[in-house]
Design a protein around this motif. Sequence first.
Motif, PDB file in Angstrom:
ATOM      1  N   PHE A 112       0.835  -1.198   0.000  1.00 21.72           N
ATOM      2  CA  PHE A 112       0.000   0.000   0.000  1.00 21.72           C
ATOM      3  C   PHE A 112       0.873   1.253   0.000  1.00 21.72           C
ATOM      4  O   PHE A 112       0.677   2.168  -0.813  1.00 21.72           O
ATOM      5  N   THR A 113       1.844   1.294   0.886  1.00 20.59           N
ATOM      6  CA  THR A 113       2.727   2.457   1.014  1.00 20.59           C
ATOM      7  C   THR A 113       3.486   2.714  -0.287  1.00 20.59           C
ATOM      8  O   THR A 113       3.593   3.859  -0.739  1.00 20.59           O
ATOM      9  N   GLN A 114       3.998   1.640  -0.905  1.00 21.46           N
ATOM     10  CA  GLN A 114       4.723   1.783  -2.175  1.00 21.46           C
ATOM     11  C   GLN A 114       3.808   2.295  -3.286  1.00 21.46           C
ATOM     12  O   GLN A 114       4.212   3.122  -4.101  1.00 21.46           O
ATOM     13  N   GLN A 115       2.570   1.814  -3.295  1.00 21.68           N
ATOM     14  CA  GLN A 115       1.614   2.243  -4.323  1.00 21.68           C
ATOM     15  C   GLN A 115       1.286   3.730  -4.178  1.00 21.68           C
ATOM     16  O   GLN A 115       1.242   4.463  -5.166  1.00 21.68           O
ATOM     17  N   VAL A 116       1.047   4.180  -2.943  1.00 23.30           N
ATOM     18  CA  VAL A 116       0.750   5.594  -2.709  1.00 23.30           C
ATOM     19  C   VAL A 116       1.958   6.444  -3.118  1.00 23.30           C
ATOM     20  O   VAL A 116       1.819   7.468  -3.790  1.00 23.30           O
ATOM     21  N   HIS A 117       3.149   6.006  -2.719  1.00 24.97           N
ATOM     22  CA  HIS A 117       4.382   6.714  -3.050  1.00 24.97           C
ATOM     23  C   HIS A 117       4.531   6.857  -4.565  1.00 24.97           C
ATOM     24  O   HIS A 117       4.849   7.924  -5.075  1.00 24.97           O
ATOM     25  N   ARG A 118       4.266   5.779  -5.285  1.00 24.88           N
ATOM     26  CA  ARG A 118       4.456   5.737  -6.734  1.00 24.88           C
ATOM     27  C   ARG A 118       3.567   6.739  -7.473  1.00 24.88           C
ATOM     28  O   ARG A 118       4.003   7.391  -8.413  1.00 24.88           O
ATOM     29  N   ILE A 119       2.315   6.864  -7.060  1.00 23.90           N
ATOM     30  CA  ILE A 119       1.382   7.708  -7.820  1.00 23.90           C
ATOM     31  C   ILE A 119       1.458   9.182  -7.445  1.00 23.90           C
ATOM     32  O   ILE A 119       0.902  10.020  -8.143  1.00 23.90           O
ATOM     33  N   LEU A 120       2.142   9.495  -6.338  1.00 29.42           N
ATOM     34  CA  LEU A 120       2.322  10.898  -5.954  1.00 29.42           C
ATOM     35  C   LEU A 120       3.536  11.480  -6.667  1.00 29.42           C
ATOM     36  O   LEU A 120       4.551  10.804  -6.827  1.00 29.42           O
ATOM     37  N   ARG A 121       3.442  12.742  -7.073  1.00 28.49           N
ATOM     38  CA  ARG A 121       4.623  13.409  -7.621  1.00 28.49           C
ATOM     39  C   ARG A 121       5.606  13.648  -6.471  1.00 28.49           C
ATOM     40  O   ARG A 121       5.234  13.597  -5.295  1.00 28.49           O
ATOM     41  N   GLU A 122       6.834  13.911  -6.809  1.00 31.16           N
ATOM     42  CA  GLU A 122       7.839  14.231  -5.787  1.00 31.16           C
ATOM     43  C   GLU A 122       7.360  15.460  -5.010  1.00 31.16           C
ATOM     44  O   GLU A 122       6.940  16.457  -5.610  1.00 31.16           O
ATOM     45  N   GLY A 123       7.359  15.367  -3.695  1.00 33.70           N
ATOM     46  CA  GLY A 123       6.850  16.462  -2.866  1.00 33.70           C
ATOM     47  C   GLY A 123       5.337  16.467  -2.722  1.00 33.70           C
ATOM     48  O   GLY A 123       4.774  17.318  -2.036  1.00 33.70           O
ATOM     49  N   GLY A 124       4.673  15.503  -3.375  1.00 33.34           N
ATOM     50  CA  GLY A 124       3.215  15.391  -3.259  1.00 33.34           C
ATOM     51  C   GLY A 124       2.812  15.011  -1.836  1.00 33.34           C
ATOM     52  O   GLY A 124       3.615  14.450  -1.087  1.00 33.34           O
ATOM     53  N   LYS A 125       1.580  15.335  -1.482  1.00 35.23           N
ATOM     54  CA  LYS A 125       1.135  15.163  -0.096  1.00 35.23           C
ATOM     55  C   LYS A 125       0.156  14.003   0.061  1.00 35.23           C
ATOM     56  O   LYS A 125      -0.741  13.816  -0.763  1.00 35.23           O
ATOM     57  N   TYR A 126       0.337  13.282   1.164  1.00 36.26           N
ATOM     58  CA  TYR A 126      -0.566  12.194   1.544  1.00 36.26           C
ATOM     59  C   TYR A 126      -1.153  12.534   2.903  1.00 36.26           C
ATOM     60  O   TYR A 126      -0.415  12.832   3.850  1.00 36.26           O
ATOM     61  N   PHE A 127      -2.480  12.546   2.971  1.00 34.33           N
ATOM     62  CA  PHE A 127      -3.176  12.797   4.226  1.00 34.33           C
ATOM     63  C   PHE A 127      -4.001  11.559   4.567  1.00 34.33           C
ATOM     64  O   PHE A 127      -4.792  11.100   3.740  1.00 34.33           O
ATOM     65  N   MET A 128      -3.818  11.040   5.766  1.00 39.71           N
ATOM     66  CA  MET A 128      -4.502   9.816   6.161  1.00 39.71           C
ATOM     67  C   MET A 128      -5.167   9.983   7.519  1.00 39.71           C
ATOM     68  O   MET A 128      -4.557  10.475   8.464  1.00 39.71           O
TER      69      MET A 128
END
Length: 195
Positions: free
Chosen positions: A120-136
Motif C-alpha cells: 500500500f505504502t509503495q503504491q501511494v508513493h508511486r502515484i504521488l509526484r515528488e513532494g506530493g502530499k498524503y493525508f490519512m
Amino acid sequence: MFWNEVYKGTPPWDLDHPQSAFQALIQSGEIRPGRALDIGCGRGENAIMLAMSGCDVTGMDLAENAISDARAKAVERHIKVNFVVGNVLQMDRFFKEGEFDVVIDSGLFHVMTDEERPVFTQQVHRILREGGKYFMLCFSDKEPGEYELPRRLSKAEIESTFSPLFNIVYIKDAVFDSLLSPSSRKAYLLSATRN
C-alpha cells in the motif's frame, strides 16, 4: 465480495457529508487545488468536497456499489469527479507514476493487514509526484474498542510504515466522524510528503 455487501446498506463511516478533518485541511490551505486522489472513497463525499474546492479529482474504491452511488451523487450535484472501481494495492494498473499532487485516505489504511501495508505504502508513493502530499485519517490507539477491525494504530506504527518513503510532517490527534454512538471516534491525522 465483502465491501460490495457492506455498501448494500449504510456502513457506519458512510456519512452524508465529508469528514471534518479533511474539511479543515482545505480551509487551512494544506490541501490546495491540484490533481487529487481519494482512495477508498466510498460514496464520494470527500472526493466531491475536493472537487468543489478546485481540485481535479479521482475517487477509487473496491466496492462497485459505492462507486455507482458516488457517480450518481456527483451528477446530481453537478460536480465533476472521475470515480473508478479498483484495488489500491494495484494502483500502478490505473495511474501513471507521479500523477497526483495529493492523496487522501479516510479510514482505508486502518483496514490493511500487516502484509498489505508495505505494498500500500509503495503504491501511494508511486502515484504521488515528488513532494506530493498524503493525508490519512485512521482510528488511533486512544479509541477504545473490543472489535478487531478497524485496527487502532499507534503513532509509532504509522511512522514505521511511512517514514521509509515519506517525510512525516505531523501525526496529530483528530476525530473520525461516524454514524455510531458516540459519533466522533479518536483518530490520528497523518500529513506526509513523498520523498
